[in-house]
Design an enzyme around this catalytic site. Structure first.
Site, PDB file in Angstrom:
ATOM      1  N   PRO A   1      21.429 -36.006  12.977  1.00  0.00           N
ATOM      2  CA  PRO A   1      20.028 -36.469  12.975  1.00  0.00           C
ATOM      3  C   PRO A   1      19.294 -35.713  14.081  1.00  0.00           C
ATOM      4  CG  PRO A   1      21.575 -38.383  13.510  1.00  0.00           C
ATOM      5  CD  PRO A   1      22.538 -37.087  13.515  1.00  0.00           C
ATOM      6  N   LYS A   2      18.097 -35.438  13.500  1.00  0.00           N
ATOM      7  CA  LYS A   2      17.204 -34.511  14.154  1.00  0.00           C
ATOM      8  C   LYS A   2      16.234 -35.360  15.012  1.00  0.00           C
ATOM      9  CE  LYS A   2      14.231 -30.311  14.182  1.00  0.00           C
ATOM     10  NZ  LYS A   2      13.426 -30.996  15.385  1.00  0.00           N
ATOM     11  N   PHE A   3      16.269 -35.436  16.286  1.00  0.00           N
ATOM     12  CA  PHE A   3      15.446 -36.331  17.158  1.00  0.00           C
ATOM     13  C   PHE A   3      13.919 -35.742  17.377  1.00  0.00           C
ATOM     14  CE2 PHE A   3      19.585 -38.111  17.686  1.00  0.00           C
ATOM     15  CZ  PHE A   3      19.299 -39.539  17.921  1.00  0.00           C
TER      16      PHE A   3
END
Length: 311
Positions: free
Chosen positions: A34-36
């Site tokens: 996941p890209k925060f």
């Protein structure tokens, strides 16, 4: 004090970067994370102390005292790459993390208690003086989880999967928590500082950005100076639509901040280069659309007056 270990890394270190893609990459040997929507930061444990470095190379240790304290549990001569996030109402709050990043040392402790930061770690560059950047990502990931999982919050490894179907599910469901997309890495590749070896798939090109200044007259700014997610280097937006300029002037009124040394601040304007701008106090957020690379034109859609001083 023990001698410095061979291969020990010291700041500044250029972080690895990601190239935007329009569709989910698939194939053998790929990993998905996941890209925060946060603030990129490297953590160094050096000689019994912690040093926190932003993507630009700026040292931001004093802005995140709780993360600096947590980093003391790491072995000496260890370097971790990741994203600082602040959670609010079950979502990642980009405006809050930018407020934290801009805090003075005197204000940092108060803000840390009001809006504590977490660290979503996604790579291990060195451990115990061993430079791991040439090691394959799969090995770096194994060592990262072995290092951080026993410690627990606020330092935690990001989730990772090699299943593209699970990654696709993450991509569709995680935006509700403020996760902006996915980062895709090759299991067998090294960590290449400054190179765009990774791929990133964003759910949308519309983001919240922190307003840090403006160009033009205060009553009718020509453009805004912004800090975008995953970066801390200010950029100048494209010219504001004429209808938005007076409203921007109203919202910026009374927020001008003087540079402590009295030296004009500058930011990158696409096609022009570095231009001077007037800085403003943190707390104002704009909804922007950006292109496919870091230096593409950034267009301001609106200024989110619903979020003023909410962080």
């Amino acid at each position: 004090m023990s001698p410095r270990a061979t291969g020990a890394l010291r700041p500044p270190v250029k972080p690895a970067l990601a190239e935007p893609v329009a569709t989910l990459p698939r194939g053998e040997g790929l990993a998905y994370e996941p890209k925060f929507d946060g603030h990129r930061m490297l953590i160094f444990k050096i000689d019994g102390g912690a040093v926190l470095q932003a993507r630009s190379g700026r040292i931001v240790t004093s802005a995140f005292p709780e993360l600096a304290q947590a980093a003391l549990a790491l072995p000496d001569d260890t370097v971790v790459d990741g994203e600082v996030v602040v959670w609010s109402g079950g979502r990642v709050d980009f405006a809050a993390v930018q407020r934290r990043a801009a805090a003075t040392a005197a204000r940092a402790g108060t803000l840390a208690r009001r809006m504590p930061a977490s660290y979503a770690a996604f790579d291990l560059l060195g451990e115990g003086g061993e430079d791991l950047r040439s090691a394959p990502y799969e090995r770096r990931r194994q060592r990262l989880t072995a290092l951080l999982e026993p410690l627990g919050p606020p330092l935690q490894p990001v989730p990772m999967t090699t299943d593209p179907e699970l990654a696709a599910t993450w991509f569709e469901t995680l935006p509700a928590a403020g996760i902006e997309g996915l980062v895709v890495k090759h299991l067998g590749r090294p960590y290449r500082p400054g190179a765009r070896d990774w791929r990133k798939l964003r759910h949308t090109d519309v983001h919240d950005a922190a307003v840090t200044g403006f160009t033009g007259p205060p009553a009718r700014p020509v453009a805004l100076v912004l800090v975008l997610p995953d970066d801390d280097s200010p950029v100048v937006s494209s010219p504001l639509p004429p209808a938005l300029r007076p409203r921007a002037g109203q919202l910026l009124a009374g927020r001008t901040a003087e540079h402590p040394e009295g030296v004009p601040r500058t930011a990158m304007a696409i096609g022009i280069g570095e231009v001077p701008y007037r800085a403003v106090e943190p707390g104002l957020v704009a909804e922007v659309e950006r292109g496919t690379t870091r230096h593409s034109v950034v267009t301001v859609h609106r200024i989110r007056d619903d979020l003023i001083n909410q962080v």
